[in-house]
Design a protein around this motif. Structure first.
Motif, mmCIF file in Angstrom:
data_model
loop_
_atom_site.group_PDB
_atom_site.id
_atom_site.type_symbol
_atom_site.label_atom_id
_atom_site.label_comp_id
_atom_site.label_asym_id
_atom_site.label_seq_id
_atom_site.Cartn_x
_atom_site.Cartn_y
_atom_site.Cartn_z
ATOM 1 N N UNK A 39 46.597 30.112 35.343
ATOM 2 C CA UNK A 39 45.528 31.112 35.317
ATOM 3 C C UNK A 39 44.171 30.471 35.081
ATOM 4 N N UNK A 40 43.174 31.067 35.699
ATOM 5 C CA UNK A 40 41.811 30.623 35.432
ATOM 6 C C UNK A 40 41.277 31.432 34.266
ATOM 7 N N UNK A 41 40.096 31.100 33.799
ATOM 8 C CA UNK A 41 39.612 31.675 32.547
ATOM 9 C C UNK A 41 38.901 33.006 32.725
ATOM 10 N N UNK A 42 38.848 33.533 33.937
ATOM 11 C CA UNK A 42 38.080 34.752 34.163
ATOM 12 C C UNK A 42 38.929 35.974 33.842
ATOM 13 N N UNK A 43 38.374 36.942 33.177
ATOM 14 C CA UNK A 43 39.103 38.163 32.849
ATOM 15 C C UNK A 43 39.214 39.045 34.085
ATOM 16 N N UNK A 44 40.260 39.861 34.103
ATOM 17 C CA UNK A 44 40.421 40.807 35.203
ATOM 18 C C UNK A 44 39.419 41.937 35.054
ATOM 19 N N UNK A 45 39.202 42.651 36.159
ATOM 20 C CA UNK A 45 38.297 43.788 36.118
ATOM 21 C C UNK A 45 38.810 44.820 35.128
ATOM 22 N N UNK A 46 37.965 45.362 34.238
ATOM 23 C CA UNK A 46 38.424 46.351 33.266
ATOM 24 C C UNK A 46 38.872 47.617 33.960
ATOM 25 N N UNK A 61 37.309 34.506 40.885
ATOM 26 C CA UNK A 61 38.636 34.982 41.265
ATOM 27 C C UNK A 61 39.499 35.200 40.040
ATOM 28 N N UNK A 62 40.328 36.248 40.095
ATOM 29 C CA UNK A 62 41.326 36.484 39.061
ATOM 30 C C UNK A 62 42.521 35.571 39.294
ATOM 31 N N UNK A 63 43.370 35.401 38.278
ATOM 32 C CA UNK A 63 44.601 34.622 38.487
ATOM 33 C C UNK A 63 45.465 35.258 39.565
ATOM 34 N N UNK A 64 46.243 34.429 40.228
ATOM 35 C CA UNK A 64 47.137 34.942 41.251
ATOM 36 C C UNK A 64 48.264 35.747 40.619
ATOM 37 N N UNK A 65 48.655 36.843 41.222
ATOM 38 C CA UNK A 65 49.783 37.606 40.706
ATOM 39 C C UNK A 65 51.106 36.927 41.058
ATOM 40 N N UNK A 66 52.176 37.344 40.398
ATOM 41 C CA UNK A 66 53.512 36.889 40.756
ATOM 42 C C UNK A 66 53.998 37.742 41.922
ATOM 43 N N UNK A 67 54.356 37.101 43.010
ATOM 44 C CA UNK A 67 54.935 37.775 44.173
ATOM 45 C C UNK A 67 56.243 37.071 44.493
ATOM 46 N N UNK A 68 57.306 37.835 44.653
ATOM 47 C CA UNK A 68 58.589 37.255 45.042
ATOM 48 C C UNK A 68 59.102 37.980 46.281
ATOM 49 N N UNK A 69 59.613 37.231 47.258
ATOM 50 C CA UNK A 69 59.624 35.770 47.338
ATOM 51 C C UNK A 69 58.201 35.196 47.351
ATOM 52 N N UNK A 70 58.068 33.956 46.924
ATOM 53 C CA UNK A 70 56.766 33.310 46.897
ATOM 54 C C UNK A 70 56.221 33.169 48.311
ATOM 55 N N UNK A 71 55.018 33.677 48.587
ATOM 56 C CA UNK A 71 54.445 33.529 49.931
ATOM 57 C C UNK A 71 54.190 32.062 50.283
ATOM 58 N N UNK A 72 54.166 31.783 51.581
ATOM 59 C CA UNK A 72 53.878 30.420 52.045
ATOM 60 C C UNK A 72 52.457 30.005 51.671
ATOM 61 N N UNK A 73 51.525 30.943 51.722
ATOM 62 C CA UNK A 73 50.145 30.642 51.312
ATOM 63 C C UNK A 73 49.550 31.893 50.699
ATOM 64 N N UNK A 74 49.034 31.764 49.485
ATOM 65 C CA UNK A 74 48.370 32.882 48.824
ATOM 66 C C UNK A 74 47.204 32.335 48.022
ATOM 67 N N UNK A 75 46.017 32.855 48.272
ATOM 68 C CA UNK A 75 44.824 32.421 47.543
ATOM 69 C C UNK A 75 44.118 33.645 46.976
ATOM 70 N N UNK A 76 43.557 33.460 45.798
ATOM 71 C CA UNK A 76 42.751 34.514 45.196
ATOM 72 C C UNK A 76 41.376 34.524 45.845
ATOM 73 N N UNK A 77 40.859 35.725 46.104
ATOM 74 C CA UNK A 77 39.565 35.828 46.786
ATOM 75 C C UNK A 77 38.497 36.503 45.942
ATOM 76 N N UNK A 78 38.814 36.891 44.713
ATOM 77 C CA UNK A 78 37.807 37.531 43.883
ATOM 78 C C UNK A 78 38.440 38.311 42.755
ATOM 79 N N UNK A 79 37.640 39.211 42.179
ATOM 80 C CA UNK A 79 38.115 40.059 41.098
ATOM 81 C C UNK A 79 39.035 41.134 41.647
#
Length: 685
Positions: A39-46, A61-79
């Motif tokens: 996780x990065x240090x940024x808080x999620x949107x209230x 960007x917020x931390x990436x969520x847990x998605x199962x199965x794990x996607x081949x590519x997933x990037x956070x794009x913001x809050x």
């Protein structure tokens, strides 16, 4: 309740865990669900954030969520995006009712009260400028592709079957937020919806801002109901098929050994009622994007050279084709090639033996592939499990099938043993070479129909299958337990591994499986993980166990023994507090599971194990009371006697008659918990 009355001690939390002890429990198997990346240090949107939050381009960007199965590519794009009360659902080509239902349920779980569903490009009754628009459809629909690009997603150059792209963004300030679900085909659209569901956090009313490009690495993923003993019920199978869709499994092979109409009486037609049930299963499978594969097992009595038997086999498959089945399987496992079933085969193939059996079976399988599969519109390539299925050594049997069997026929293999402790890429490569095609793994986990599994649920993580197996396998199906709902723990992992073995994390997926059964409730998830730990042992056909029993509990007990034998009285009191936390977790787990798990099948199937855990938890609690009294100078004898009585009662609990094979007494952390309780009176410091 079967558990004895709990004693209350200062410092207990509402769950019965000592507050300091609960904080100190850091065993891997009991950690909270973790994100896919640090996780990065940024808080999620209230929760109360308005739609006027900064755009994805300017917000961290917020931390990436847990998605199962794990996607081949997933990037956070913001809050994270705020989910408003009203959402527009714009539907393009390729979306079906099942996928739309998944999206609508995810949105309503996050508090959406009005969903305006409109054709993509239309407005309908939706507001002109909604706070959130969800676009769903095929990436081949130009309007969907444009929306995907506008949201920051990537349109694939060469779409992979069952793949999808997903992008969610805040917008540019002039328009509302957008989430775009673009499937490469109809399956991909449905799987995008299953990922979207996991991006929504209902409690916070948010949707993760991400860009995802995803597709499976294996084309066949799911289960084979291939065990001995009581087959699953019709309700079990209907539930399983919906579950497979949720975890992106696409294959269910109907092959219960005790269905007489596919094995002993394979020539006989199904009664109308049974055929209607099979039709319902096929329909349910189709709804959830699962291939229902019908397996027939003629090997006990078939006359390979008799055209009438070939015709009878094809007629049986025809009856299932008429119900909507398009995937078929001829099982030739667990039969002998030391004798023929008819004199005609002796004349046609010579004396029985490996090579002769190979020739006879190749003729039968080729006849079905050419005479049935090739003549029926939409039929998938024939699948089979051969008589030799559990090694990589060449043989006259394998040589004949390798050279004579139609290369389109899919061949199953169980690994380097019937129940292998591990499966490597090297193993799979050798098997594929000996069969002359990519083999299809029949993984005998978590099946519990053999002697070493008596009294056990097999609930360890799906593990010790090497990353990279997708290069050598056409797919993986797991052979589950007689207990269908309890099998979901392993099936969850198997589906995730087959989708993306490169990024598979066994422990993380195990926690996600517990979270799935718990409906996302963290307390129930923790209780389930503690229960799973007591059912962690995974045996093989021999003396070797490929997964140990109760590793988290064993570590806690070993730590306690070490302190108790050498520590000061102060250190022993601290160790008692710590172990009391673990004991409270175990003792409270059955009630927490009964109250927190909505899956009634799971509760029904695990009932005797939860009953036994009630007793074992009370026994451990009494044991610790005895040790506490010893530390104060007493004997602890009364508590140790109570613990022994409870342990005897726990060890006498039996499996539910008629539900599993073989029957026996229930095992709960055996060799770990029972050993500690028996030895505790002699652990004087």
């Amino acid at each position: 309740m079967l558990r004895r009355s709990r004693r209350h001690h200062p410092g207990r939390s509402l769950l019965g865990l000592p507050l300091l002890g609960a904080l100190a429990l850091t065993l891997t198997s009991l950690t909270p669900l973790t994100p896919l990346a640090p996780p990065v240090s940024f808080a999620a949107a209230p929760a109360g954030a308005s739609s006027g939050t900064p755009s994805a381009a300017s917000a961290p960007a917020d931390p990436l969520p847990v998605v199962t199965p794990t996607p081949q590519r997933m990037t956070a794009t913001g809050r994270a995006l705020r989910v408003p009360d009203r959402v527009r659902l714009a539907v393009g080509e390729g979306a079906d009712a099942a996928g739309l239902a998944v999206i609508r349920k995810a949105l309503t779980s996050a508090g959406v009260r009005v969903i305006d569903q409109v054709p993509l490009g239309g407005t309908g009754a939706a507001p002109r400028d909604p706070r959130l628009t969800v676009v769903v459809g095929s990436v081949t629909d130009p309007a969907v592709a444009r929306a995907l690009r506008a949201a920051g997603g990537s349109v694939p150059g060469t779409p992979v079957a069952e793949g999808y792209a997903l992008a969610s963004s805040e917008g540019d300030g002039r328009t509302g937020a957008t989430a775009v679900l673009a499937g490469n085909d109809a399956d991909g659209v449905y799987y995008a919806a299953q990922t979207f569901r996991q991006l929504v956090t209902p409690a916070r009313r948010t949707l993760a801002a991400v860009s995802i490009t995803d597709h499976p690495l294996m084309s066949l993923r799911g289960s084979i109901e291939g065990f001995y003993g009581a087959p699953w019920s019709h309700a079990d199978r209907l539930d399983q098929l919906a579950f497979y869709g949720a975890v992106k499994a696409n294959t269910y092979i109907y092959a219960p050994k005790d269905d007489v109409y596919l094995r002993e009486s394979w020539r006989d037609a199904y009664p109308a009622g049974r055929l209607a049930e099979l039709r319902e299963l096929i329909d349910r499978a189709t709804t959830h994007h699962v291939d229902f594969t019908y397996a027939i097992s003629p090997g006990l009595s078939v006359c390979y050279s008799d055209p009438d038997d070939v015709g009878a086999l094809e007629n049986k498959l025809e009856s299932l084709y008429a119900q909507g089945a398009r995937s078929f399987y001829v099982a030739l496992d667990d039969i002998s090639y030391t004798s023929w079933n008819c004199a005609a085969d002796q004349a046609a193939y010579g004396a029985p033996g490996r090579a002769a059996a190979g020739r006879a079976q190749a003729d039968l399988l080729n006849a079905v592939q050419h005479g049935f599969i090739d003549t029926h519109d939409g039929a998938r390539p024939l699948q089979t499990v051969p008589t030799e299925y559990s090694d990589m050594a060449d043989s006259p049997y394998k040589k004949v099938l390798r050279e004579q069997l139609d290369p389109r026929v899919v061949v199953q293999w169980t690994g380097n043993d019937v129940v292998p402790p591990s499966i490597s890429v090297t193993d799979a490569r050798a098997a594929s070479a000996v069969w002359g095609r990519k083999v299809f793994l029949w993984d005998n986990y978590p099946v519990n129909d053999y002697g070493q599994t008596t009294g056990r649920l097999l609930m360890a993580p799906y593990d010790r299958r090497e990353a990279g197996l997708h290069e050598e396998l056409s797919g993986i199906v797991l052979n589950p337990m007689n207990q269908a709902a309890a099998s979901k723990v392993a099936l969850f992992g198997g589906a995730s591994f087959a989708w993306n073995d490169r990024d598979y994390d066994a422990a993380r997926t195990w926690r996600a499986a517990a979270g799935h059964l718990a409906g996302g409730d963290p307390t129930t998830t923790r209780a389930l993980l503690a229960f799973f730990d007591t059912q962690h042992l995974a045996p093989t056909f021999g003396p070797e166990n490929w997964q140990p029993q109760a590793p988290a509990l064993r570590a806690a007990l070993d730590d306690f023994r070490a302190v108790w034998s050498t520590g000061s009285d102060r250190e022993r009191r601290s160790a008692l507090r710590e172990l009391s936390g673990r004991a409270a977790l175990l003792a409270d787990a059955p009630e927490r599971i009964r109250n927190g798990v909505a899956d009634q099948g799971f509760l029904r199937e695990t009932a005797p194990w939860l009953t036994a855990l009630d007793l074992w938890g009370a026994s451990l609690d009494a044991t610790l009371e005895g040790l506490r009294e010893q530390l104060g100078g007493g004997s602890g004898e009364r508590f140790f006697a109570e613990a022994a009585t409870l342990a005897r009662q726990a060890a006498a609990v039996r499996t539910i008659p008629g539900t599993t094979r073989p029957q026996g007494t229930i095992k709960v952390a055996d060799g770990v918990l029972d050993t500690f309780i028996a030895q505790a009176p002699g652990l004087r410091g």
